[in-house]
Design an enzyme around this catalytic site. Sequence first.
Site, short mmCIF file in Angstrom:
data_model
loop_
_atom_site.label_atom_id
_atom_site.label_comp_id
_atom_site.label_asym_id
_atom_site.label_seq_id
_atom_site.Cartn_x
_atom_site.Cartn_y
_atom_site.Cartn_z
N LYS A 126 -1.43 -5.68 -5.52
CA LYS A 126 -2.11 -5.20 -6.74
C LYS A 126 -1.40 -5.77 -7.96
O LYS A 126 -0.16 -5.76 -8.03
CB LYS A 126 -2.05 -3.67 -6.76
CG LYS A 126 -2.82 -3.00 -7.88
CD LYS A 126 -2.71 -1.47 -7.76
CE LYS A 126 -3.61 -0.74 -8.72
NZ LYS A 126 -3.59 0.73 -8.51
N SER A 142 -8.39 2.70 -8.34
CA SER A 142 -8.21 1.50 -9.11
C SER A 142 -7.76 0.29 -8.31
O SER A 142 -7.92 -0.84 -8.76
CB SER A 142 -7.20 1.75 -10.23
OG SER A 142 -5.90 2.00 -9.67
N SER A 198 -5.99 6.21 -6.07
CA SER A 198 -6.30 4.77 -6.15
C SER A 198 -6.02 3.94 -4.92
O SER A 198 -6.39 2.78 -4.87
CB SER A 198 -5.57 4.15 -7.32
OG SER A 198 -6.26 4.44 -8.49
N1 GLN Z 1 -9.33 7.36 -10.44
C1 GLN Z 1 -8.14 7.95 -10.95
C2 GLN Z 1 -7.99 7.66 -12.41
O1 GLN Z 1 -8.82 7.03 -12.94
C3 GLN Z 1 -6.96 7.53 -10.15
C4 GLN Z 1 -6.32 6.31 -10.62
C5 GLN Z 1 -5.11 5.96 -9.83
O2 GLN Z 1 -4.80 6.58 -8.81
N2 GLN Z 1 -4.39 4.97 -10.34
O3 GLN Z 1 -7.05 8.06 -13.03
#
Ligand code: GLN
Length: 483
Positions: free
Chosen positions: A76, A151, A175
Amino acid sequence: MLPSIEQLNQSYNNSSTTVKKVVEDTLATINSKDTEINSYTEVFNTEALSQAEKLDAKLARGEKLGLLEGIPISVKDAILIEGHKATASSRMLEDYTATYDATVIKKLKEAGAIFLGKTNLDEFAMGASTENSAFGATRNPADTNRVPGGSSGGSAASVAGDMALISIGSDTGGSIRQPASLTGIVGLKPTYGRVSRFGLIAMASSLDQIGPFAHRVIDTAHILQTIEGRDEMDATSAQLETSQLLDIESIRQANVKGMRVGIPKEYFIDGIDADVRKAIDEVIEVYKTLGVEFVEVSLPHTEYAVPTYYIIMPAEVSTNLARFDGIRYGLSELQNSQDLQEVYRASRAKGFGNEPLRRIMLGTYVLSSGYYSSYYGKAKQVQDMIRKDFTNVFAEVDAIITPTSPHTAFNIGEKVNDPVSMYLEDIFTVATNLAGIPGISVPTLSNSGLPIGFQLMTNHFEEQKLLTLAQAIDNIRYDKFNN
Ligand code: GLN
C-alpha cells in the site's frame, strides 16, 4: 489463482519454476490487466527482475530458498520503501520519495520477499472504496464496474487479480478487512501494537495497524510471523510473550473442535443483504460440523462504534496531517505565497482532496476548546465501554463471528456523493480498531455471484485462535473450489 507461499517456495526449490519466470509472469499480468483495474501506483519492474535473478543464481548454486524468498508482494502506498515514492494517493505527496524503509518493509526485505510495487488507496487511507485516490479509482477484479472496497483497495485488487501473491495494507477502521471481503480474499488486521507502525504514513495513530492480504489464511500467518514484534522505533509496538507467538503447524491442522464462538446479536441486523446472511449462516453450519459451539452474545454499545470512530479518528487525523504544511513535506506553495500563513493555507488547499479536508475540519472542531469534552472526551469514554463489551464477551467465548460488510461490492460512483453512507461501510469493522483486538476477513463458502467475506475477532494477541478458526473454513473452501 497463484499458489500459496509454501507451494511457490516448493516449486522454486524443486526447480519446477524459476523466480524470474514467476516475477515476469506477474509483471505481465499487471501489464495486461492493470490499465483497467488501476491497483498499482508504481510498478518496480527492473528492481523486481534483478532481485529475481539474484535468487535464481542462489538456486543455481545449489542453495535452497527460504520461505519468503522470491515471494512477489505489493505494498500500500502509505508504507515507506526507501528510494521509492510514497504518495498516500495524495497530490500532497505526489513527489515525495521515502528516505527510509518502514519496519515491516525492512523485515520483509531481510526475508527475501520481492516488492512488485506500490498500490493505490483512498487518499491518506480515508475511505471505503478507493475512489478517494488522487490517482483515479481502483476497480474490483471480480466485477470491474464495482469498487474493491477501501482504503487498501489497490492492495486487495492486486492480490485478487493475481497481480501479486501477497499485499501489505493498513487498517484503521476496516481498510484491510472490508476490501478483502469485497474482492474475495483474506485480510488480517492484527492486534494493535503487534506490528510496528514505523514508516506507515499515519492516519489515526491509536487505531492504525499494518497487516497482510493473501488468498490463503496460512499465508497471512507466515507474513504476520515475519513482520510482528517489538520495534524500538514504535513505542506502541508490543514485545510478544511466548504464549502469543504463532504455531503455524497447529494453524494448518485447524483443529477447532470444542471452540466456542459468539454470534453478537447487534451485528445480525436487518440491513444485511440476504445473500450475505445466507453465506454467513452456511459458514456457521459448517463450523458446527467441525465441533465448534455457537452461543448468542451481546455487544451492547455496537451502535455507537461508527459515531465514536468518526470523532476519535478525525481528531487524530487533524493532528497527524498538521505536518503537511508546505514547509517540511510534499507539495509547497512557498514560491507563490506572500507570507507564512499563505504558505500553509495555499499548500494545504492544493495538496489535500475533499475527504482529508472534511476530516481535518471535523477533527479540529471536536478538539477545539469548549467542544473537546463534549465530543472527543465523550467519545473516549464510549470507546472504553466498547472495549469492555469485548472483554466481557471474551470471558465466555474464544472468538466472535460477524459479516465483514453488510453487502457485496457496490458500483463505482454509487456512494461518492454521500459521505455518511460511505462511513456506514465501516459498521462491522471499526469496533475492533476501537478495542485494539485482531480481526480477519475470510471468504465464505459461497461461490456464486460477488465475493462475500465473514469476519472473526478474538481477544488481544489471540491471533493463534483467530487464524486456526479461519484456516478451518479456508481448508474447506480450498478443497471445494480448487480440485
Ligand atoms: N473506511 C474507514 C474510513 O474511511 C476506514 C479507513 C481505514 O481503515 N484506513 O475511515
